[in-house]
Design a protein around this motif. Structure first.
Motif, PDB file in Angstrom:
ATOM      1  N   TYR A 152       0.828  -1.203   0.000  1.00  0.00           N
ATOM      2  CA  TYR A 152       0.000   0.000   0.000  1.00  0.00           C
ATOM      3  C   TYR A 152       0.865   1.257   0.000  1.00  0.00           C
ATOM      4  CZ  TYR A 152      -3.060   3.674   1.666  1.00  0.00           C
ATOM      5  OH  TYR A 152      -3.729   4.860   1.801  1.00  0.00           O
ATOM      6  N   ALA A 162       2.632   1.737  -3.298  1.00  0.00           N
ATOM      7  CA  ALA A 162       1.732   2.267  -4.327  1.00  0.00           C
ATOM      8  C   ALA A 162       1.463   3.757  -4.094  1.00  0.00           C
ATOM      9  CB  ALA A 162       0.425   1.479  -4.331  1.00  0.00           C
ATOM     10  N   ARG A 163       1.291   4.150  -2.839  1.00  0.00           N
ATOM     11  CA  ARG A 163       1.083   5.571  -2.541  1.00  0.00           C
ATOM     12  C   ARG A 163       2.313   6.405  -2.899  1.00  0.00           C
ATOM     13  NH1 ARG A 163      -3.736   7.917  -1.166  1.00  0.00           N
ATOM     14  NH2 ARG A 163      -2.424   9.447  -0.163  1.00  0.00           N
ATOM     15  N   ARG A 217       4.304   5.826  -5.291  1.00  0.00           N
ATOM     16  CA  ARG A 217       4.365   5.950  -6.749  1.00  0.00           C
ATOM     17  C   ARG A 217       3.248   6.804  -7.305  1.00  0.00           C
ATOM     18  NH1 ARG A 217       4.691  -0.113  -8.616  1.00  0.00           N
ATOM     19  NH2 ARG A 217       2.785   0.051  -7.435  1.00  0.00           N
ATOM     20  N   GLN A 253      -0.106   6.269  -6.911  1.00  0.00           N
ATOM     21  CA  GLN A 253      -1.370   5.550  -7.101  1.00  0.00           C
ATOM     22  C   GLN A 253      -2.238   5.721  -5.859  1.00  0.00           C
ATOM     23  OE1 GLN A 253      -0.087   1.553  -7.793  1.00  0.00           O
ATOM     24  NE2 GLN A 253       0.623   1.990  -9.871  1.00  0.00           N
ATOM     25  N   HIS A 254      -3.506   5.396  -5.992  1.00  0.00           N
ATOM     26  CA  HIS A 254      -4.443   5.494  -4.876  1.00  0.00           C
ATOM     27  C   HIS A 254      -5.144   4.160  -4.676  1.00  0.00           C
ATOM     28  CE1 HIS A 254      -3.814   9.789  -4.577  1.00  0.00           C
ATOM     29  NE2 HIS A 254      -3.926   9.860  -5.895  1.00  0.00           N
ATOM     30  N   PRO A 255      -4.488   3.215  -4.031  1.00  0.00           N
ATOM     31  CA  PRO A 255      -5.124   1.894  -3.823  1.00  0.00           C
ATOM     32  C   PRO A 255      -6.259   1.994  -2.816  1.00  0.00           C
ATOM     33  CG  PRO A 255      -3.047   2.010  -2.647  1.00  0.00           C
ATOM     34  CD  PRO A 255      -3.162   3.274  -3.448  1.00  0.00           C
TER      35      PRO A 255
END
Length: 83
Positions: free
Chosen positions: A69, A72-73, A75, A77-79
């Protein structure tokens, strides 16, 4: 000896947090996530780099979903979080 007790308490705390419902795991889980690298550093410094590496592997294995998580944040992104 203090490092041993700190490690044992961290393991017991993480097992206790794992038994909580998912919505109650976030705050204590983040605290454990922040404390773990410090504990792993001291394990590596006092015991040796091989036990430190084993502790790091165990940490990554246990916290793989939160680490994914945060990766991803980082990078952009918003998982989605589980409900």
């Amino acid at each position: 000896m203090m490092l041993l007790w700190a490690s044992v308490l961290w393991v017991l705390a993480s097992a206790g947090v794992a038994m909580l419902p998912m919505r109650h795991q976030y705050v204590p889980g983040v605290a454990l996530l922040v404390a773990a690298p410090v504990l792993i550093y001291f394990i590596g410094a006092q015991v040796g780099w091989i036990p430190g590496l084993l502790a790091l592997a165990a940490f990554v294995s246990m916290f793989r979903n939160p680490l994914r998580y945060f990766w991803a944040r980082a990078r952009g992104q918003h998982p989605e979080l589980p409900k």
